[in-house]
Motif scaffolding. Structure first.
Motif, PDB file in Angstrom:
ATOM      1  N   ARG A  55      -9.402   8.128  -1.496  1.00  0.00           N
ATOM      2  CA  ARG A  55      -9.046   9.395  -0.889  1.00  0.00           C
ATOM      3  C   ARG A  55      -8.694   9.151   0.571  1.00  0.00           C
ATOM      4  O   ARG A  55      -9.238   8.250   1.211  1.00  0.00           O
ATOM      5  N   VAL A  56      -7.800   9.972   1.074  1.00  0.00           N
ATOM      6  CA  VAL A  56      -7.469   9.887   2.494  1.00  0.00           C
ATOM      7  C   VAL A  56      -7.388  11.292   3.082  1.00  0.00           C
ATOM      8  O   VAL A  56      -7.236  12.281   2.361  1.00  0.00           O
ATOM      9  N   VAL A  57      -7.502  11.357   4.398  1.00  0.00           N
ATOM     10  CA  VAL A  57      -7.215  12.556   5.181  1.00  0.00           C
ATOM     11  C   VAL A  57      -5.910  12.288   5.912  1.00  0.00           C
ATOM     12  O   VAL A  57      -5.754  11.237   6.547  1.00  0.00           O
ATOM     13  N   VAL A  58      -4.958  13.216   5.823  1.00  0.00           N
ATOM     14  CA  VAL A  58      -3.659  13.035   6.471  1.00  0.00           C
ATOM     15  C   VAL A  58      -3.451  14.129   7.519  1.00  0.00           C
ATOM     16  O   VAL A  58      -4.292  15.003   7.712  1.00  0.00           O
ATOM     17  N   GLY A  59      -2.303  14.083   8.176  1.00  0.00           N
ATOM     18  CA  GLY A  59      -2.031  15.021   9.254  1.00  0.00           C
ATOM     19  C   GLY A  59      -1.889  16.456   8.775  1.00  0.00           C
ATOM     20  O   GLY A  59      -1.329  16.718   7.708  1.00  0.00           O
ATOM     21  N   GLN A  60      -2.396  17.364   9.559  1.00  0.00           N
ATOM     22  CA  GLN A  60      -2.254  18.784   9.249  1.00  0.00           C
ATOM     23  C   GLN A  60      -0.794  19.199   9.429  1.00  0.00           C
ATOM     24  O   GLN A  60      -0.019  18.489  10.089  1.00  0.00           O
ATOM     25  N   PRO A  61      -0.371  20.319   8.823  1.00  0.00           N
ATOM     26  CA  PRO A  61       1.040  20.697   8.891  1.00  0.00           C
ATOM     27  C   PRO A  61       1.610  20.765  10.300  1.00  0.00           C
ATOM     28  O   PRO A  61       2.784  20.425  10.507  1.00  0.00           O
ATOM     29  N   GLY A  62       0.827  21.182  11.279  1.00  0.00           N
ATOM     30  CA  GLY A  62       1.319  21.222  12.651  1.00  0.00           C
ATOM     31  C   GLY A  62       1.368  19.859  13.324  1.00  0.00           C
ATOM     32  O   GLY A  62       1.989  19.708  14.389  1.00  0.00           O
ATOM     33  N   ARG A  63       0.730  18.861  12.702  1.00  0.00           N
ATOM     34  CA  ARG A  63       0.704  17.497  13.230  1.00  0.00           C
ATOM     35  C   ARG A  63       0.868  16.530  12.061  1.00  0.00           C
ATOM     36  O   ARG A  63      -0.022  15.751  11.742  1.00  0.00           O
ATOM     37  N   PRO A  64       2.024  16.568  11.404  1.00  0.00           N
ATOM     38  CA  PRO A  64       2.175  15.843  10.133  1.00  0.00           C
ATOM     39  C   PRO A  64       2.177  14.324  10.286  1.00  0.00           C
ATOM     40  O   PRO A  64       2.620  13.784  11.303  1.00  0.00           O
ATOM     41  N   VAL A  73       0.855  -1.194   0.000  1.00  0.00           N
ATOM     42  CA  VAL A  73       0.000   0.000   0.000  1.00  0.00           C
ATOM     43  C   VAL A  73       0.882   1.232   0.000  1.00  0.00           C
ATOM     44  O   VAL A  73       1.885   1.286   0.728  1.00  0.00           O
ATOM     45  N   VAL A  74       0.520   2.223  -0.822  1.00  0.00           N
ATOM     46  CA  VAL A  74       1.236   3.489  -0.876  1.00  0.00           C
ATOM     47  C   VAL A  74       0.269   4.612  -0.520  1.00  0.00           C
ATOM     48  O   VAL A  74      -0.780   4.758  -1.144  1.00  0.00           O
ATOM     49  N   VAL A  75       0.629   5.404   0.482  1.00  0.00           N
ATOM     50  CA  VAL A  75      -0.125   6.606   0.828  1.00  0.00           C
ATOM     51  C   VAL A  75       0.728   7.806   0.430  1.00  0.00           C
ATOM     52  O   VAL A  75       1.805   8.012   0.992  1.00  0.00           O
ATOM     53  N   ASN A  76       0.264   8.551  -0.570  1.00  0.00           N
ATOM     54  CA  ASN A  76       0.993   9.739  -1.024  1.00  0.00           C
ATOM     55  C   ASN A  76       0.435  10.948  -0.280  1.00  0.00           C
ATOM     56  O   ASN A  76      -0.691  11.391  -0.534  1.00  0.00           O
ATOM     57  N   LEU A  77       1.218  11.485   0.648  1.00  0.00           N
ATOM     58  CA  LEU A  77       0.723  12.512   1.555  1.00  0.00           C
ATOM     59  C   LEU A  77       0.312  13.807   0.854  1.00  0.00           C
ATOM     60  O   LEU A  77      -0.796  14.295   1.093  1.00  0.00           O
ATOM     61  N   PRO A  78       1.126  14.404  -0.025  1.00  0.00           N
ATOM     62  CA  PRO A  78       0.688  15.656  -0.662  1.00  0.00           C
ATOM     63  C   PRO A  78      -0.531  15.486  -1.556  1.00  0.00           C
ATOM     64  O   PRO A  78      -1.281  16.441  -1.774  1.00  0.00           O
ATOM     65  N   ALA A  79      -0.728  14.265  -2.082  1.00  0.00           N
ATOM     66  CA  ALA A  79      -1.848  14.010  -2.995  1.00  0.00           C
ATOM     67  C   ALA A  79      -3.100  13.540  -2.277  1.00  0.00           C
ATOM     68  O   ALA A  79      -4.169  13.426  -2.891  1.00  0.00           O
ATOM     69  N   PHE A  80      -2.999  13.228  -0.980  1.00  0.00           N
ATOM     70  CA  PHE A  80      -4.141  12.735  -0.191  1.00  0.00           C
ATOM     71  C   PHE A  80      -4.745  11.483  -0.826  1.00  0.00           C
ATOM     72  O   PHE A  80      -5.969  11.348  -0.926  1.00  0.00           O
ATOM     73  N   THR A  81      -3.876  10.543  -1.242  1.00  0.00           N
ATOM     74  CA  THR A  81      -4.357   9.317  -1.880  1.00  0.00           C
ATOM     75  C   THR A  81      -3.740   8.089  -1.237  1.00  0.00           C
ATOM     76  O   THR A  81      -2.599   8.126  -0.742  1.00  0.00           O
ATOM     77  N   LEU A  82      -4.503   7.007  -1.258  1.00  0.00           N
ATOM     78  CA  LEU A  82      -4.015   5.674  -0.892  1.00  0.00           C
ATOM     79  C   LEU A  82      -4.214   4.777  -2.096  1.00  0.00           C
ATOM     80  O   LEU A  82      -5.297   4.762  -2.693  1.00  0.00           O
ATOM     81  N   ARG A  83      -3.185   4.015  -2.445  1.00  0.00           N
ATOM     82  CA  ARG A  83      -3.283   3.090  -3.565  1.00  0.00           C
ATOM     83  C   ARG A  83      -2.768   1.728  -3.140  1.00  0.00           C
ATOM     84  O   ARG A  83      -1.683   1.621  -2.547  1.00  0.00           O
ATOM     85  N   ALA A  84      -3.546   0.700  -3.444  1.00  0.00           N
ATOM     86  CA  ALA A  84      -3.130  -0.676  -3.177  1.00  0.00           C
ATOM     87  C   ALA A  84      -2.524  -1.251  -4.451  1.00  0.00           C
ATOM     88  O   ALA A  84      -3.018  -0.992  -5.560  1.00  0.00           O
ATOM     89  N   PHE A  85      -1.450  -2.016  -4.302  1.00  0.00           N
ATOM     90  CA  PHE A  85      -0.783  -2.651  -5.436  1.00  0.00           C
ATOM     91  C   PHE A  85      -0.696  -4.155  -5.193  1.00  0.00           C
ATOM     92  O   PHE A  85      -0.436  -4.591  -4.073  1.00  0.00           O
ATOM     93  N   SER A  86      -0.925  -4.913  -6.252  1.00  0.00           N
ATOM     94  CA  SER A  86      -0.865  -6.366  -6.159  1.00  0.00           C
ATOM     95  C   SER A  86      -0.401  -6.915  -7.506  1.00  0.00           C
ATOM     96  O   SER A  86      -1.074  -6.711  -8.523  1.00  0.00           O
ATOM     97  N   ASN A  87       0.777  -7.584  -7.498  1.00  0.00           N
ATOM     98  CA  ASN A  87       1.326  -8.140  -8.739  1.00  0.00           C
ATOM     99  C   ASN A  87       1.404  -7.086  -9.840  1.00  0.00           C
ATOM    100  O   ASN A  87       1.008  -7.328 -10.987  1.00  0.00           O
TER     101      ASN A  87
END
Length: 276
Positions: A72-81, A50-64
């Motif tokens: 879509r994901v919600v990630v940490g705010q700049p003060g709580r990265p 699994v790859v979570v790209n923080l600036p893009a707010f995305t999660l992608r699963a990879f298999s073979n």
């Protein structure tokens, strides 16, 4: 629309960043991360991860070398990265309870030295002792009392629980994990750096189904049982990365430097405000 930005009529940070991004800037962003991405995918070829790209707010699963789904994901705010990390998904908790991590304890509950009763109420927390029994909030005066008395704040499972109905345990020293949320309206926002460090997953049912090699219908049946329970799994690698250029379909979408981690000079921006 051409830049892949949510059409919401708001000139926010993402919109301004793209309005001022030249072709040269775009090439610099791609060049800055291309070798890292090439090495990363070569090292993980043929694996499940699994790859979570923080600036893009995305999660992608990879298999073979295929990408079965993304979210879509919600990630940490700049003060709580959200930290950059190579970790592993080790288990799934159905209908989890929640105890606030150190970041929330320090910045929300004990931020003025004493206990912020309004924050405790807003978060729907109970103060429990070492035996798990609920005790009055005035049993402690400050964080020292909290630590000395083996107390902890706890939010039981349910509709108000901050983790939603599913939690994905990650093996890391930061107390960061993936989870559902009771604030699903946040996934409609374009810029989603809104959490205290953990990663909230929009398509949590699909992630659970892929992780367990089941269907979303199987997950729904298990969620119908309201008991809190944990399933251990064979660990799956999870990587949080920091790639400002991300391909979506036939387009490359560009994202601002969310946590100001860029080592090279930032993309050039115009001295004049962008006109539209």
């Amino acid at each position: 629309a051409d830049a892949g930005i949510e059409i919401d009529g708001i000139v926010d940070e993402v919109t301004r960043f793209n309005l001022n991004l030249s072709t040269r800037d775009k090439l610099r962003l791609i060049d800055a991360q291309f070798s890292e991405m090439e090495r990363f995918f070569n090292e993980n070829a043929g694996q499940r991860f699994v790859v979570v790209n923080l600036p893009a707010f995305t999660l992608r699963a990879f298999s073979n070398d295929q990408r079965p789904f993304e979210s879509r994901v919600v990630v940490g705010q700049p003060g709580r990265p959200t930290p950059l990390m190579n970790t592993r998904l080790t288990g799934i908790v159905f209908h989890p309870g929640w105890s606030p991590p150190p970041t929330i304890l320090d910045k929300d509950i004990f931020r003025n030295g004493g206990v912020d009763a309004r924050a405790v109420k807003r978060l729907g927390l109970r103060l429990v002792d070492d035996d798990g029994k609920t005790v009055p909030l005035d049993s402690i005066a400050d964080k020292a009392d909290y630590a000395a008395g083996d107390y902890r704040f706890y939010q039981p499972s349910g509709d108000r629980n901050a983790l939603g109905v599913l939690k994905f345990d990650l093996d890391n020293p930061f107390n960061v994990y993936l989870h559902d949320t009771n604030h699903r309206e946040l996934f409609a926002k374009g810029a989603r750096a809104l959490s205290s460090g953990c990663i909230r997953v929009d398509r949590y049912r699909e992630l659970a189904a892929w992780t367990l090699r089941q269907t979303t219908a199987d997950i729904d049946r298990q969620l119908a049982d309201r008991r809190t329970r944990r399933l251990s799994i064979e660990p799956i690698p999870v990587y949080t990365v920091y790639w400002q250029a991300e391909s979506t379909g036939k387009r490359v979408i560009y994202h601002p430097d969310l946590y100001h981690l860029r080592k090279s000079p930032p993309p050039r921006t115009s001295d004049k405000p962008a006109q539209r």
